[in-house]
Design an enzyme around this catalytic site. Structure first.
Site, mmCIF file in Angstrom:
data_model
loop_
_atom_site.group_PDB
_atom_site.id
_atom_site.type_symbol
_atom_site.label_atom_id
_atom_site.label_comp_id
_atom_site.label_asym_id
_atom_site.label_seq_id
_atom_site.Cartn_x
_atom_site.Cartn_y
_atom_site.Cartn_z
ATOM 1 C CE1 TYR A 48 -3.092 -3.057 1.195
ATOM 2 C CE2 TYR A 48 -1.986 -2.916 3.320
ATOM 3 C CZ TYR A 48 -2.847 -3.564 2.469
ATOM 4 O OH TYR A 48 -3.459 -4.708 2.901
ATOM 5 C CG HIS A 49 4.073 1.715 1.426
ATOM 6 N ND1 HIS A 49 5.065 1.018 2.084
ATOM 7 C CD2 HIS A 49 3.094 1.899 2.334
ATOM 8 C CE1 HIS A 49 4.695 0.792 3.336
ATOM 9 N NE2 HIS A 49 3.497 1.311 3.514
ATOM 10 N N PRO A 50 2.086 3.186 -2.911
ATOM 11 C CG PRO A 50 -0.006 3.715 -3.827
ATOM 12 C CD PRO A 50 0.645 2.923 -2.719
#
Ligand SMILES: Cc1cc2nc3c(=O)[nH]c(=O)nc-3n(C[C@H](O)[C@H](O)[C@H](O)COP(=O)(O)OP(=O)(O)OC[C@H]3O[C@@H](n4cnc5c(N)ncnc54)[C@H](O)[C@@H]3O)c2cc1C
Ligand SMILES: *[C@@H]1O[C@H](CO)[C@@H](O)[C@H](O)[C@H]1NC(C)=O
Ligand SMILES: *[C@@H]1O[C@H](CO)[C@@H](O)[C@H](O)[C@H]1NC(C)=O
Ligand SMILES: *[C@@H]1O[C@H](CO)[C@@H](O)[C@H](O)[C@H]1NC(C)=O
Length: 592
Positions: A525-527
């Site tokens: 979840y780290h774009p």
């Protein structure tokens, strides 16, 4: 019997009376009527936007409008309860994005589309995230500076990390690295006796035990999390409550921005179009528009406003006001989950969440497992040992002290059952094995010129062959961890992660692990990095080091999309740091 029932009713009454007061204490007011213009309009109230709006309103003689597509965080009480973070997923507070079907992985995922949760609420993804407090490695920021981001080296930005932090742990408060009077609470993640065993296993392997937020990272650590007194710290609550009620800021929820108005002639941002409660609005920005809609929606909004790759915009019939590589350079962290049973009762039991007593303890005193996330330990590693001491780490393990797992990641049920429900036991833990510097990059593009259409997310996970090899190298480190004397004495074993889908390969061979990875690899979840900042003359950048969109006046992008390169670890704290510095840059430029 009767006394027990009466006691139950009494306790229930006390809970009812006390919950609201302490869980929702950081009140943030929402404006119902808006002005026709403001000095600054901030789009998106996430980890970055709430910080910027707050600091502008606090420190400047200026007016501010903060526009947020989602609702108020108090609409779901669970948003404040750390142990219930998973209830935010696929709720009203989640945009619920999915990637394009992945070619190099995703076999065990529904339709091979990886689920990307994103916060759609006041406070953005900081209201739905796992609260892990990780700053990254000092070499991350020195690399940013080398890539042309003047003023973003480690020595320049440490002060902004400290400004946002209120670390409550005495041992950490006393060091030079931590802040003690910032808005965001930080406390220890420790909740079970297993925490000590992660650390001991790290010692068995010969690693340093350290504060992983000290600039260097290699070694084993106890987790630091964005929680204070058992309650989630989010930027929506902990920053905006500082300026709530002030006369120079309006916070508008349920306000979906559709376009930034860029003047055709002088190429300056004049104002913002948005839809609020089914009504269309246009509000002018007298000084600047600051775009903080996150790594997916910031590039989307720029493109809808005519800023992006020329050919892509033309194909969709959009005007081209600035030809820039918006939406390119999409980076993310990726992970696999590895489950380990233990035969000693020292982890958090899988049925703990449903236990009545835990609910009461939490609601009355803010204590117990509901006040934690179960991420108790973390460690950082190099797959290439020659990089030690001169470069950032590229592997991170997160240790979650429970065997409990629901299918919240959109795994295909067939594979989910195989992976997670093989031999259900009460005690155990999960290692999230995280790759922090993958070489594969992707893109955000528009599906259409309709602002309500979700953009196309193509991360191209593991499309670079070396990425797959690196995950295998990381698994080899994990195998050594599981086989330490400490872990062995708890009954831990690598065998747990043997899956039938990969039975055609020799268990624990490189090919076996590659098969496992191709099935189960997902996002952390780290774009980020989709509106990259860097040197003004670098053609791959969208922003200058002052976060201004190149060739456009009065418009900056400040959020995860501004990163030139992803940092080593969870990115919420780095985004808050970036936002703190952004507010300084903005106010400074208007003082001159
Ligand atoms: C499930 C999950 C767990 C995570 N766990 C951690 C963790 O433990 N530790 C960590 O460090 N990081 C974690 N992260 C990552 C971190 O939370 C995010 O990277 C960070 O919050 C992103 O900040 P941002 O400001 O870039 O965007 P966001 O916080 O996503 O904010 C963008 C805001 O803009 C709004 N917006 C978007 N489009 C529009 C529009 N058109 N009009 C108006 N408003 C709009 C959105 O609704 C949102 O509120 C996690 C993320 C998720 C999703
Ligand atoms: C789930 O996996 C099975 C078995 O491989 C497959 O037949 C099915 O199409 C998959 N379902 C989805 C939604 O991907
Ligand atoms: C809105 O306008 C009124 C009247 O001009 C002004 O007093 C007030 O400060 C403005 N509020 C904001 C947040 O800009
Ligand atoms: C730092 O490490 C990464 C891999 O983790 C590598 O791609 C990069 O080239 C290294 N940088 C230097 C300066 O060696």
């Amino acid at each position: 019997m009767l006394t027990k029932a009466l006691l139950g009713i009494f306790i229930a009454a006390v809970i009812k009376l006390t919950t609201r007061s302490w869980l929702q204490s950081g009140t943030v007011e929402v404006a119902s009527v808006l002005n026709s213009s403001y000095d600054f309009i901030v789009i998106g109230s996430g980890s970055a936007g709430s910080v910027i709006a707050t600091r502008l309103a606090q420190n400047g003689d200026v007016t501010v409008l903060l526009l947020e597509a989602g609702g108020h965080f108090d609409e779901m009480e669970e948003s404040h309860v750390p142990g219930l973070w998973y209830k935010m997923l696929k709720s009203d507070f989640d945009w619920e994005y999915y990637t394009e079907p992945q070619k190099s992985c995703g076999i065990g995922i529904n339709d091979r589309r990886i689920y990307w949760p994103r916060g759609r609420v006041l406070g953005g993804s900081s209201v739905i995230n796992l609260m892990q407090y990780t700053r990254g490695n000092k070499y991350d920021y020195d690399e940013w500076e080398r890539l042309g981001c003047k003023g973003w080296g480690y020595k320049d930005i440490l002060t902004y990390f400290k400004r946002s932090e209120n670390n409550v742990e005495p041992g950490l408060r006393a060091t030079d690295y931590h802040g003690t009077d910032g808005p965001m609470g930080v406390s220890s993640g420790v909740v079970s006796p297993l925490a000590d065993h992660y650390i001991q296993a790290g010692k068995d392997m010969g690693y340093t035990i350290r504060d992983y937020n000290d600039g260097e990272q290699e070694g084993f650590s106890l987790y630091q999390i964005h929680i204070k007194d058992g309650v989630r710290s989010s930027t929506g609550k902990n920053y905006l409550s500082l300026v709530s009620g002030k006369k120079n800021i309006h916070v508008a929820t349920n306000s979906f921005v559709t376009k930034i108005d860029i003047d055709n002639v002088d190429k300056s941002a004049k104002g913002v179009y948005f839809v609020r409660n089914n009504r269309k609005f246009y509000i002018k920005a007298d000084k600047e528009v600051i775009l903080s809609a996150g790594a997916i929606n910031s590039p989307q909004l720029l493109m809808l406003s005519g800023i992006g790759p020329r050919d892509h915009l033309k194909k969709l019939g959009l005007p081209v006001k600035a030809d820039l590589p918006v939406g390119e350079n999409l980076q993310d962290h990726g992970r696999i989950q590895l489950f380990t049973h233990i035969d000693q009762p020292i982890s958090v039991k899988s049925d703990t969440w449903s236990m009545y007593w835990n609910g009461i303890m939490y609601k009355l005193f803010g204590t117990g497992v509901l006040g934690k996330t179960l991420a108790e330990g973390t460690s950082f590693h190099y797959t290439d040992k020659s990089q030690r001491g001169k470069n950032y780490t590229n592997v991170q393990f997160n240790f979650f002290s429970s065997y409990q797992h629901a299918n919240i990641e959109s795994y295909n049920d067939t594979y989910f059952n195989e992976l997670f429900s093989k031999t259900p036991k009460e005690y155990g833990f999960m290692t999230a094995l995280i790759m922090n510097h993958l070489k594969s990059t992707g893109t955000i593009t528009l599906k259409s010129s309709d602002p309500f259409d979700y953009p196309v997310i193509e991360p191209n996970y593991l499309s670079e062959k070396s990425d797959l090899d690196d995950v295998v190298k990381a698994i080899r480190i994990w195998e050594r961890f599981i086989e330490t004397p400490t872990m062995k004495s708890l009954g831990a074993s690598v065998d747990q992660v043997r899956v039938t889908s990969c039975d055609n390969h020799i268990f624990r061979s490189d090919d076996y692990w590659k098969c496992y990875i191709r099935h189960f690899f997902i996002t952390v979840y780290h774009p980020c990095c989709t509106c990259k900042m860097g040197a003004p003359n670098d053609k791959t950048t969208v922003l200058g080091p002052d976060l201004r969109v190149k060739g456009v006046k009065g418009l900056r992008v400040a959020d995860a999309s501004s990163f030139p390169h992803e940092t080593s670890g969870n990115i919420n704290a780095p985004i808050i740091m970036l936002a703190e510095k952004a507010a300084d840059l903005i106010l400074d430029s208007w003082r001159k």
